[in-house]
Design a protein around this motif. Structure first.
Motif, mmCIF file in Angstrom:
data_model
loop_
_atom_site.group_PDB
_atom_site.id
_atom_site.type_symbol
_atom_site.label_atom_id
_atom_site.label_comp_id
_atom_site.label_asym_id
_atom_site.label_seq_id
_atom_site.Cartn_x
_atom_site.Cartn_y
_atom_site.Cartn_z
ATOM 1 N N CYS A 24 26.224 27.456 -17.212
ATOM 2 C CA CYS A 24 25.248 28.473 -16.805
ATOM 3 C C CYS A 24 24.227 28.698 -17.904
ATOM 4 O O CYS A 24 23.055 28.858 -17.645
ATOM 5 N N SER A 25 24.712 28.719 -19.152
ATOM 6 C CA SER A 25 23.825 28.953 -20.273
ATOM 7 C C SER A 25 22.767 27.864 -20.344
ATOM 8 O O SER A 25 21.589 28.138 -20.489
ATOM 9 N N GLN A 27 21.744 25.999 -17.958
ATOM 10 C CA GLN A 27 20.872 26.076 -16.788
ATOM 11 C C GLN A 27 19.808 27.157 -16.959
ATOM 12 O O GLN A 27 18.641 26.905 -16.722
ATOM 13 N N TRP A 28 20.187 28.352 -17.379
ATOM 14 C CA TRP A 28 19.195 29.424 -17.465
ATOM 15 C C TRP A 28 18.156 29.141 -18.535
ATOM 16 O O TRP A 28 16.990 29.468 -18.379
ATOM 17 N N TYR A 85 13.511 31.158 -26.668
ATOM 18 C CA TYR A 85 14.385 30.330 -25.828
ATOM 19 C C TYR A 85 14.751 29.036 -26.546
ATOM 20 O O TYR A 85 15.900 28.601 -26.513
ATOM 21 N N PHE A 143 13.691 35.439 -15.049
ATOM 22 C CA PHE A 143 14.369 34.882 -16.228
ATOM 23 C C PHE A 143 15.426 35.867 -16.716
ATOM 24 O O PHE A 143 16.543 35.488 -17.040
ATOM 25 N N LEU A 146 18.618 35.840 -14.913
ATOM 26 C CA LEU A 146 19.459 34.658 -15.124
ATOM 27 C C LEU A 146 20.262 34.705 -16.417
ATOM 28 O O LEU A 146 21.209 33.948 -16.580
ATOM 29 N N ILE A 147 19.881 35.579 -17.330
ATOM 30 C CA ILE A 147 20.581 35.644 -18.612
ATOM 31 C C ILE A 147 22.029 36.016 -18.340
ATOM 32 O O ILE A 147 22.309 37.001 -17.666
#
Length: 197
Positions: A24-25, A27-28, A85, A143, A146-147
């Motif tokens: 997930c990390s 991906q975001w 990011y 964004f 999604l974190i």
């Protein structure tokens, strides 16, 4: 024997959570890093809307300066966000994650204030600049959604699916909302310069 199998089960669950969290990390971060260059390009184009939408009319210098200020602020903020990011992708840590969240909050506070303070009198220009700012804000907000939450928070509440437009979809939305034809031949020719390909 039972204690040993319990430990194996806990270890398996821990590894599974770590894999899911890592996936997930990645991906975001990837989603944000793919969209941020498009958002930054949009921010820079906002300033060019002043020239495009003047169409031979005299523009209030204070309005023009205010719109250029919105463009510059959005560009700076988005560049900083992209840098954060990239920093987090290279070395994930809670401090950088907090800086990302703080920058998203700052963008959500600063851009609407600058837009409101601009007092853009030309309705076409006001509509286009407002659409541009709103598109940037909506994407930055997605964004934030999604974190990944902290491990404790994710156990308490299920994660909802968040849909973020791809870079291609962002460009399409920009072209439809900000650069769409107005019916004025001279103005539409000038707006061709704001289209993102």
């Amino acid at each position: 024997m039972r204690l040993n199998s319990w430990r194996k089960c806990v270890l398996a669950v821990t590894l599974m959570v770590a894999l899911i969290t890592t996936g997930c990390s990645a991906q975001w971060i990837s989603v944000a890093l793919a969209d941020l260059p498009v958002l930054t390009q949009m921010a820079l184009i906002i300033a060019s809307l002043v020239v495009a939408l003047q169409s031979g009319q005299q523009m209030n210098p204070a309005e023009a300066a205010a719109i250029q200020n919105i463009s510059a602020e959005a560009g700076r903020d988005l560049n900083l966000l992209q840098s954060l990011y990239n920093q987090y992708k290279a070395n994930p840590d809670a401090t950088t994650l907090q800086k990302i969240q703080d920058e998203i909050s700052a963008i959500n506070q600063n851009l609407p204030v600058l837009l409101q303070a601009a007092h853009i009198s030309n309705p076409t220009l006001n509509g286009r600049v407002t659409a541009a700012v709103n598109l940037i804000l909506a994407t930055v907000d997605s964004f934030a959604a999604l974190i990944p939450p902290s491990a404790a928070a994710s156990r308490k509440a299920g994660r909802s699916q968040v849909s973020i437009p791809s870079a291609k979809e962002l460009k399409k939305q920009w072209n439809q909302q900000v650069c769409a034809p107005t019916g004025n031949v001279a103005l539409d020719a000038a707006l061709e310069g704001c289209v993102i390909r």
